[in-house]
Design an enzyme around this catalytic site. Structure first.
Site, PDB file in Angstrom:
ATOM      1  N   HIS A 135       0.830  -1.209   0.000  1.00  0.00           N
ATOM      2  CA  HIS A 135       0.000   0.000   0.000  1.00  0.00           C
ATOM      3  C   HIS A 135       0.866   1.262   0.000  1.00  0.00           C
ATOM      4  O   HIS A 135       0.645   2.181  -0.799  1.00  0.00           O
ATOM      5  CB  HIS A 135      -0.919  -0.025   1.228  1.00  0.00           C
ATOM      6  CG  HIS A 135      -1.833   1.145   1.335  1.00  0.00           C
ATOM      7  ND1 HIS A 135      -3.211   1.042   1.227  1.00  0.00           N
ATOM      8  CD2 HIS A 135      -1.597   2.473   1.548  1.00  0.00           C
ATOM      9  CE1 HIS A 135      -3.762   2.236   1.365  1.00  0.00           C
ATOM     10  NE2 HIS A 135      -2.806   3.129   1.575  1.00  0.00           N
ATOM     11  N   GLU A 136       1.853   1.303   0.896  1.00  0.00           N
ATOM     12  CA  GLU A 136       2.697   2.495   0.993  1.00  0.00           C
ATOM     13  C   GLU A 136       3.619   2.629  -0.222  1.00  0.00           C
ATOM     14  O   GLU A 136       3.888   3.741  -0.689  1.00  0.00           O
ATOM     15  CB  GLU A 136       3.511   2.468   2.288  1.00  0.00           C
ATOM     16  CG  GLU A 136       2.690   2.405   3.563  1.00  0.00           C
ATOM     17  CD  GLU A 136       1.589   3.451   3.637  1.00  0.00           C
ATOM     18  OE1 GLU A 136       1.777   4.567   3.097  1.00  0.00           O
ATOM     19  OE2 GLU A 136       0.530   3.156   4.223  1.00  0.00           O
TER      20      GLU A 136
END
Length: 202
Positions: free
Chosen positions: A186-187
């Site tokens: 996600h990051e």
């Protein structure tokens, strides 16, 4: 002539040295980072704001010369303070307006759930299959959760603040204690200007 040539060489050397030691951030970025104390959270950019949304979609650049940079340390402390204030499990530099390949992610797969700094991260290998991760969410996308397409495992490499290269395989996608792999994905997407809403399962 000799004096002028020597002066030119010295000037070029000084310019080269200045460029090599210009630090991690631009002047504007440094001023922004230092505009608050290490205990003051950054404002999280939101996709509901047009200017914020454009910034979040930008590609991020690698950082260099960060090991002894006091402003970089200040930035990481403020970024971690922001993560705690928002009660998140990960946050990317781009989410606070700094378009650099840096993010923090929580090791929920460890007993004490430490916050890890990933500098210039890369995903070097992925599983051949994907899964649908349930309940993905983002600090920059208020009031919405969705199921996102993710890899059940990835191989990654990144540098820590000491300049040490970390290489590991992250496995798992189950809440509450085995989805560090998903947090990293996600990051990492944020560094590419990608949102989890770009990867929703059908």
């Amino acid at each position: 002539m000799k004096t002028r040539s020597l002066f030119s060489i010295i000037a070029l050397f000084a310019l080269f040295t200045a460029c090599q030691n210009s630090g991690v951030f631009t002047v504007e970025e440094r001023e922004f980072i230092l505009s608050g104390s290490v205990d003051e959270p950054f404002r999280i950019l939101q996709i509901t704001n047009k200017e914020d949304s454009l910034g979040l979609r930008a590609l991020c650049a690698d950082v260099h010369n960060y090991k002894n940079d006091s402003v970089f340390r200040h930035f990481i402390k403020r970024l971690e303070r922001t993560l705690h204030a928002e009660q998140g499990v990960g946050i990317a530099a781009s989410q606070v307006g700094i378009k650099r390949n840096v993010f923090l992610f929580m090791r929920v797969d460890s007993p004490d759930e430490p916050i890890v700094v990933a500098i210039n991260p890369r995903i070097t290998a992925t599983s051949d299959t994907t899964i649908c991760f349930v309940g993905d969410g983002c600090l920059s996308i208020p009031d919405f959760r969705g199921n996102s397409i993710r890899y059940p495992w990835i191989k990654v490499e990144y540098f820590n603040p000491k300049g040490e290269k970390i290489t590991e395989k992250l496995i798992g996608y189950n809440r509450p204690n085995n989805f560090t792999n998903i947090i990293f994905q996600h990051e990492y997407d944020h560094t590419k200007g990608v949102f989890f809403t770009d990867k929703l399962c059908e």
